[in-house]
Enzyme design. Structure first.
Site, PDB file in Angstrom:
ATOM      1  N   GLU A   1       3.837   9.481   0.288  1.00 44.41           N
ATOM      2  CA  GLU A   1       4.610  10.093  -0.813  1.00 44.41           C
ATOM      3  C   GLU A   1       5.414  11.310  -0.390  1.00 44.41           C
ATOM      4  OE1 GLU A   1       1.543   8.927  -1.111  1.00 44.41           O
ATOM      5  OE2 GLU A   1       1.173   8.058  -3.083  1.00 44.41           O
TER       6      GLU A   1
ATOM      7  N   GLU B   1      -3.890   4.290  -3.498  1.00 43.13           N
ATOM      8  CA  GLU B   1      -4.611   5.113  -4.480  1.00 43.13           C
ATOM      9  C   GLU B   1      -5.401   4.231  -5.457  1.00 43.13           C
ATOM     10  OE1 GLU B   1      -2.575   8.996  -5.493  1.00 43.13           O
ATOM     11  OE2 GLU B   1      -0.854   7.729  -5.091  1.00 43.13           O
TER      12      GLU B   1
HETATM   13  C1  LIG Z   1       4.898  12.971 -16.291  1.00 39.58           C
HETATM   14  C2  LIG Z   1       4.324  13.080 -14.927  1.00 39.58           C
HETATM   15  C3  LIG Z   1       2.953  12.552 -14.866  1.00 39.58           C
HETATM   16  C4  LIG Z   1       2.421  12.683 -13.513  1.00 39.58           C
HETATM   17  C5  LIG Z   1       1.637  11.486 -13.138  1.00 39.58           C
HETATM   18  C6  LIG Z   1       2.153  10.831 -11.904  1.00 39.58           C
HETATM   19  C7  LIG Z   1       2.567   9.418 -12.169  1.00 39.58           C
HETATM   20  C8  LIG Z   1       3.238   8.753 -10.989  1.00 39.58           C
HETATM   21  C9  LIG Z   1       2.535   9.014  -9.734  1.00 39.58           C
HETATM   22  C10 LIG Z   1       3.077   8.157  -8.644  1.00 39.58           C
HETATM   23  C11 LIG Z   1       2.233   8.362  -7.417  1.00 39.58           C
HETATM   24  C12 LIG Z   1       2.532   7.362  -6.407  1.00 39.58           C
HETATM   25  C13 LIG Z   1       3.652   7.453  -5.728  1.00 39.58           C
HETATM   26  C14 LIG Z   1       4.046   6.374  -4.807  1.00 39.58           C
HETATM   27  O1  LIG Z   1       3.390   5.410  -4.606  1.00 39.58           O
HETATM   28  S1  LIG Z   1       5.543   6.584  -4.108  1.00 39.58           S
HETATM   29  C15 LIG Z   1       5.776   5.136  -3.165  1.00 39.58           C
HETATM   30  C16 LIG Z   1       4.907   5.114  -1.964  1.00 39.58           C
HETATM   31  N1  LIG Z   1       5.237   3.982  -1.161  1.00 39.58           N
HETATM   32  C17 LIG Z   1       6.130   4.029  -0.196  1.00 39.58           C
HETATM   33  O2  LIG Z   1       6.671   5.047   0.113  1.00 39.58           O
HETATM   34  C18 LIG Z   1       6.432   2.737   0.490  1.00 39.58           C
HETATM   35  C19 LIG Z   1       7.915   2.564   0.603  1.00 39.58           C
HETATM   36  N2  LIG Z   1       8.236   1.303   1.191  1.00 39.58           N
HETATM   37  C20 LIG Z   1       8.165   1.062   2.504  1.00 39.58           C
HETATM   38  O3  LIG Z   1       7.765   1.873   3.294  1.00 39.58           O
HETATM   39  C21 LIG Z   1       8.600  -0.287   2.953  1.00 39.58           C
HETATM   40  O4  LIG Z   1       9.500  -0.788   2.010  1.00 39.58           O
HETATM   41  C22 LIG Z   1       7.431  -1.281   3.122  1.00 39.58           C
HETATM   42  C23 LIG Z   1       6.563  -0.872   4.312  1.00 39.58           C
HETATM   43  C24 LIG Z   1       6.593  -1.354   1.857  1.00 39.58           C
HETATM   44  C25 LIG Z   1       8.022  -2.694   3.371  1.00 39.58           C
HETATM   45  O5  LIG Z   1       8.916  -2.623   4.475  1.00 39.58           O
HETATM   46  P1  LIG Z   1       9.864  -3.868   4.837  1.00 39.58           P
HETATM   47  O6  LIG Z   1      10.595  -3.465   6.077  1.00 39.58           O
HETATM   48  O7  LIG Z   1       9.105  -5.103   4.825  1.00 39.58           O
HETATM   49  O8  LIG Z   1      10.899  -3.992   3.648  1.00 39.58           O
HETATM   50  P2  LIG Z   1      11.967  -2.974   3.086  1.00 39.58           P
HETATM   51  O9  LIG Z   1      11.633  -1.593   3.408  1.00 39.58           O
HETATM   52  O10 LIG Z   1      13.317  -3.461   3.417  1.00 39.58           O
HETATM   53  O11 LIG Z   1      11.715  -3.147   1.512  1.00 39.58           O
HETATM   54  C26 LIG Z   1      11.962  -4.391   0.877  1.00 39.58           C
HETATM   55  C27 LIG Z   1      12.477  -4.113  -0.494  1.00 39.58           C
HETATM   56  O12 LIG Z   1      11.415  -3.524  -1.245  1.00 39.58           O
HETATM   57  C28 LIG Z   1      11.871  -2.314  -1.850  1.00 39.58           C
HETATM   58  N3  LIG Z   1      10.735  -1.398  -1.930  1.00 39.58           N
HETATM   59  C29 LIG Z   1       9.821  -1.127  -0.997  1.00 39.58           C
HETATM   60  N4  LIG Z   1       8.898  -0.282  -1.461  1.00 39.58           N
HETATM   61  C30 LIG Z   1       9.235  -0.014  -2.727  1.00 39.58           C
HETATM   62  C31 LIG Z   1       8.664   0.798  -3.749  1.00 39.58           C
HETATM   63  N5  LIG Z   1       7.536   1.485  -3.571  1.00 39.58           N
HETATM   64  N6  LIG Z   1       9.307   0.856  -4.922  1.00 39.58           N
HETATM   65  C32 LIG Z   1      10.426   0.150  -5.152  1.00 39.58           C
HETATM   66  N7  LIG Z   1      11.019  -0.654  -4.230  1.00 39.58           N
HETATM   67  C33 LIG Z   1      10.410  -0.730  -3.039  1.00 39.58           C
HETATM   68  C34 LIG Z   1      12.947  -1.810  -0.909  1.00 39.58           C
HETATM   69  O13 LIG Z   1      13.790  -0.928  -1.576  1.00 39.58           O
HETATM   70  C35 LIG Z   1      13.615  -3.101  -0.515  1.00 39.58           C
HETATM   71  O14 LIG Z   1      14.450  -3.453  -1.598  1.00 39.58           O
HETATM   72  P3  LIG Z   1      15.842  -4.196  -1.326  1.00 39.58           P
HETATM   73  O15 LIG Z   1      15.494  -5.505  -0.701  1.00 39.58           O
HETATM   74  O16 LIG Z   1      16.465  -4.319  -2.674  1.00 39.58           O
HETATM   75  O17 LIG Z   1      16.629  -3.308  -0.418  1.00 39.58           O
END
Ligand SMILES: CCCCCCCCCCC/C=C/C(=O)SCCNC(=O)CCNC(=O)[C@H](O)C(C)(C)COP(=O)(O)OP(=O)(O)OC[C@H]1O[C@@H](n2cnc3c(N)ncnc32)[C@H](O)[C@@H]1OP(=O)(O)O
Length: 721
Positions: free
Chosen positions: A136, A116
């Site tokens: 999301e 985004e």
């Molecule tokens: C008052 C209200 C006002 C309204 C206004 C709205 C304001 C907010 C709007 C928000 C809008 C946006 C929303 C989003 O972006 S939601 C998140 C979208 N992203 C995802 O879904 C990606 C999720 N992650 C993955 O798919 C995979 O992790 C990835 C492909 C990125 C990497 O894969 P890989 O296999 O390499 O590694 P892991 O999955 O094991 O992940 C490694 C560690 O990283 C942590 N992780 C990954 N992504 C996130 C994240 N987005 N946030 C936090 N942490 C994340 C994951 O937990 C692993 O952590 P650990 O090593 O501790 O287990």
């Protein structure tokens, strides 16, 4: 070493400010990152020496999206104030409406809020093979940084709704074809090209495009409405119970009808509602629960390294063995498939070929990859090939003596480093390895059928299994795209043990006079893909009859003994395998309830004679759900109490991936905690008073209910792990 978190800005002599997000491992948008971005964009816009801006991420990853930990914090506290108001302030005002051009330099991944942000830039340059998407909806929310408005304007409405509803990411190569990515360059040229691109915009050599204001890919209102109609049908089909799938279409439509800015405002309003939904709570829990399964105390933190597993022998070419072989082959692992005679061997090989061809015909595998996978398979009738295998997975029928003999033999024919795994679903590992001196390398590798499609792999360790063997099997599991969950040794392990009351409770209800097809339909409405009777048909009732006594031996005090399965088999119904069970199975059509099975049920009712006063009981749909699933929660409590799983969330993941418990309910323990242990305890107590000890609440449940503690809070000293 402490993680370096923050946003930096470097202004070059060319007048380009490079703003870099650093938040390992995926540069997620945590609160300090959002604050840092605001500060740097404000600064860059004000500084006279900055003519253009490039936004990028550290360590080869642009950004993995908004920090999902913040959602979890909101769920725990109910406090929405930790959510930033960014969609207008940061993304529209500071970024898209900036007078200075902004270019996103994308590498690795740009997901969710990450993509985004990139779409709010005035152009996007990417390295090859970057992963781009808005996932999301998998977290129960919708994009919240304007993604619902900008993606349709960049790639077209049909493609955007498809990507959003299916949470499907695309590669930067496809992104370039669609117009999401403006240039694709080698990683080494990413920053230089992005800088140049930004200056070209500043100097008018390239257009200054603001995505939110574009209309060229949206089409006419009537065209847009036709596409949205299809999207609504798709949402109804793939996610009938998910509020976010339906809400996101309304939000997209708002922008089409009233303009992008109006869409952004509606997006924030809907996001605010959805983030607190039970669906979001369940799905966010599942996200973290799945990742937690990779952390196994004294295994993954013991400084060990997984050993390479290049050649695996699978013993038994039945449904499970051939499925396991298929999963290994698809990940380029050489497989030796052993059977006891040429006929069975041929059948096993044909099943593997069928599995692989099926993937090709469904477009999930190319012909080339299918050919490569099959070239790695070798069928054998003896143990000669076992001399250099790194792992054996035994997948023969559930017969203790047979398994004991096989493991005794394996010890002789396999190299000393070889892992000796059994795919047993019920038998105690200690018993299987009883006649060997190799107990440290004996482990359970419990796959779920069909093994090449189901993602759960239960890794069962006995008190003797070595940490190295567990680690190796976890690595193989991940390599073959499974989610390994390490569990302790007991009859049924974590999943089958937790769910054995599922079928039992259904049988009791049917014997109490409740229509079995109604039970299935209530359970599927709850969210499980198959009700208990259809599930029994799928597994085959012969299996049910074979494992019943094994469970009865250890859990007999809390079993309902139903004659239904035996009567069913006697009437020639083994389930899907022979085309008849509770349902009729005909090629090419959906299973149909078989009314003639009701006479078998009647016979069972006569034998059990448990209907009060000989009359069917009257129950609501809610009571059916409680009578079927609260006994499952009760057994889950015993599994937690006995330390069969490391953490409660492991059982949640196991229930979601192994039993298809609805992920939007967060898994069996999470769901139970949402309802409250006290309510479940009281209901089970009432049921046990009315219908007997099958429903008797466990000690763990009673304790949690009395103390007002959640089931997920473990304080067991009885760990088997
Ligand atoms: C008052 C209200 C006002 C309204 C206004 C709205 C304001 C907010 C709007 C928000 C809008 C946006 C929303 C989003 O972006 S939601 C998140 C979208 N992203 C995802 O879904 C990606 C999720 N992650 C993955 O798919 C995979 O992790 C990835 C492909 C990125 C990497 O894969 P890989 O296999 O390499 O590694 P892991 O999955 O094991 O992940 C490694 C560690 O990283 C942590 N992780 C990954 N992504 C996130 C994240 N987005 N946030 C936090 N942490 C994340 C994951 O937990 C692993 O952590 P650990 O090593 O501790 O287990």
């Amino acid at each position: 070493m402490a993680k370096k978190i923050g946003v930096t800005m470097d202004v070059g002599n060319d007048g380009v400010a490079v703003i870099t997000i650093s938040n390992p491992p995926v540069n997620s948008l945590a609160s300090p990152i959002i604050a840092g971005l605001k500060e740097k964009f404000r600064d860059a816009n004000q500084r006279n020496d900055v003519r253009a801006i490039v936004l990028t991420g550290n360590n080869g990853r642009f950004c993995g999206g908004f920090d999902i930990n913040v959602f979890q914090q909101v769920h725990k506290t109910g406090d929405l104030s930790v959510m930033p108001e960014v969609s207008v302030d940061l993304v529209c005002n500071l970024m898209e409406d900036s007078r200075k051009p902004l270019v996103a330099a994308v590498e690795g991944l740009a997901l969710g809020g990450g993509l985004e942000l990139a779409m709010a830039c005035h152009a996007r340059v990417s390295a090859p093979k970057a992963q781009l998407g808005l996932p999301e909806l998998t977290l129960g929310v919708i994009p919240g940084f304007g993604g619902t408005q900008r993606l349709p304007r960049l790639v077209g409405l049909a493609k955007a709704t498809d990507m959003i509803l299916l949470s499907k990411s695309i590669s930067s190569e496809e992104g370039q074809k669609l117009g999401l990515i403006d240039a694709l360059v080698p990683p080494g040229e990413l920053l230089s090209t992005s800088r140049k691109w930004a200056l070209d915009i500043a100097d008018g050599r390239k257009p200054f495009l603001r995505s939110l204001h574009r209309t060229d890919k949206i089409g006419s209102l009537s065209e847009a409405r036709a596409i949205l109609k299809n999207s609504r049908q798709l949402a109804k089909k793939i996610a009938p119970k998910m509020p976010q799938h339906h809400a996101v279409i309304e939000v997209i439509e708002e922008g089409i009808v009233h303009g992008g800015y109006s869409g952004v405002l509606k997006e924030a309003e809907v996001f605010r509602q959805l983030v607190l939904s039970d669906t979001a709570k369940g799905l966010v829990h599942v996200f973290f629960a799945q990742r937690a399964t990779s952390k196994v105390p004294n295994v993954t933190d013991a400084g060990l390294k997984p050993r390479p597993i290049k050649k695996v022998a699978v013993i038994g070419g039945g449904l499970m063995g051939s499925g396991i072989a298929t999963a290994l082959l698809l990940s380029n692992i050489r497989v030796v498939l052993k059977e006891i005679n040429p006929e069975y061997l041929m059948k096993g090989i044909k099943t593997v070929e069928g599995n692989i061809k099926g993937l090709v015909s469904r477009g999930k595998l190319t012909q080339d990859k299918a050919g490569k996978a099959l070239s790695l398979l070798k069928g054998v009738l003896d143990y000669t090939e076992f001399k250099d295998v790194d792992m054996v997975i035994e997948a023969v029928i559930e017969n203790i003596q047979l398994k004991q003999n096989i493991f005794k033999e394996l010890e002789k024919v396999c190299p000393p480093h070889c892992i000796l795994a059994s795919n047993t679903s019920t038998i105690d590992l200690n018993v299987i390895g009883e006649k060997t001196n190799s107990k440290d390398r004996i482990v359970g590798a419990h796959f779920f059928s069909p093994a090449h499609l189901m993602t759960l792999l239960e890794i069962v360790r006995s008190e003797n299994t070595s940490p190295q063997v567990i680690l190796d099997l976890m690595a193989v599991g991940k390599a073959i795209k499974k989610v390994p969950v390490v569990v302790g040794n007991c009859i049924g392990f974590a999943v089958n043990r937790t769910f054995f009351p599922y079928t039992q409770a259904a049988h009791m209800l049917a014997n109490l006079g409740v229509d079995l097809f109604r039970i299935d339909s209530v359970i599927t409405s709850f969210g499980l893909p198959l009700g208990p009777f259809q599930l029994g048909d799928l597994a085959g009732h012969g299996i049910g009859l074979a494992v019943g006594p094994i469970y009865a031996k250890v859990y007999g005090d809390r079993m309902f003994r139903s004659p239904l399965t035996e009567l069913l088999l006697k009437s020639g119904r083994n389930g899907k395998i022979n085309g008849r069970g509770y349902y009729i199975y005909e090629k090419g059509s959906k299973p149909k309830p078989d009314p003639s099975v009701l006479s078998v049920v009647e016979e069972s009712r006569k034998l059990t004679n448990i209907m009060p006063g000989g009359k069917p009981i009257s129950v609501t749909d809610k009571e059916i759900v409680e009578m079927i699933l609260f006994p499952v929660v009760n057994e889950a409590c015993r599994v937690l109490d006995e330390g069969v799983v490391i953490r409660a969330s492991d059982l949640d993941i196991a229930s979601v991936l192994g039993m298809s418990f609805p992920s939007y309910r967060g898994g069996i323990v999470f769901w139970a905690d949402m309802i409250g242990p006290k309510y479940i305890y009281e209901r089970l107590k009432e049921m046990s008073e009315t219908y007997g000890s099958f429903f008797k609440p466990s000690r763990y449940l009673e304790e949690r209910a009395t103390k007002g503690m959640p089931l997920s809070e473990l304080k067991s000293s009885r760990s088997r792990l």
